[in-house]
Motif scaffolding. Structure first.
Motif, short mmCIF file in Angstrom:
data_model
loop_
_atom_site.label_atom_id
_atom_site.label_comp_id
_atom_site.label_asym_id
_atom_site.label_seq_id
_atom_site.Cartn_x
_atom_site.Cartn_y
_atom_site.Cartn_z
N SER A 48 0.83 -1.20 0.00
CA SER A 48 0.00 0.00 0.00
C SER A 48 0.86 1.26 0.00
N LEU A 52 0.71 4.16 -2.78
CA LEU A 52 0.33 5.51 -2.38
C LEU A 52 1.43 6.53 -2.66
N ALA A 58 -4.60 8.94 -4.86
CA ALA A 58 -4.92 7.95 -3.83
C ALA A 58 -4.39 8.41 -2.47
N ARG A 59 -3.19 8.95 -2.48
CA ARG A 59 -2.61 9.45 -1.23
C ARG A 59 -3.47 10.57 -0.64
N VAL A 62 -6.41 9.06 1.15
CA VAL A 62 -6.00 8.45 2.42
C VAL A 62 -5.75 9.54 3.46
#
Length: 72
Positions: A48, A52, A58-59, A62
């Protein structure tokens, strides 16, 4: 981009963020909240983190979820 001490991400590593989210939601809960394959198919912290670090969108998701959990 400079970060101020009031920034909730200041001084927090991506690994610490991910560990916190996994502890809070588990891999299944995290996959439900953020639709990313690395959370669904054979998830691990290492894979992951690799994904990321290479995928800014995507980061951001999160980090946004982490900030949301801090507020709530």
């Amino acid at each position: 981009m400079t970060q101020s001490p009031k920034d909730p991400l200041h001084g927090v590593t991506l690994e610490a963020i991910l560990n916190s989210l996994v502890e809070c939601f588990g891999w299944d809960g995290l996959a439900q909240r953020i639709d990313i394959r690395c959370f669904k198919s054979d998830p691990s912290i290492k894979s992951s983190l690799t994904f990321l670090r290479k995928t800014p969108w995507a980061r951001q998701k999160v980090e946004a979820l982490y900030i949301q959990t801090l507020k709530g």
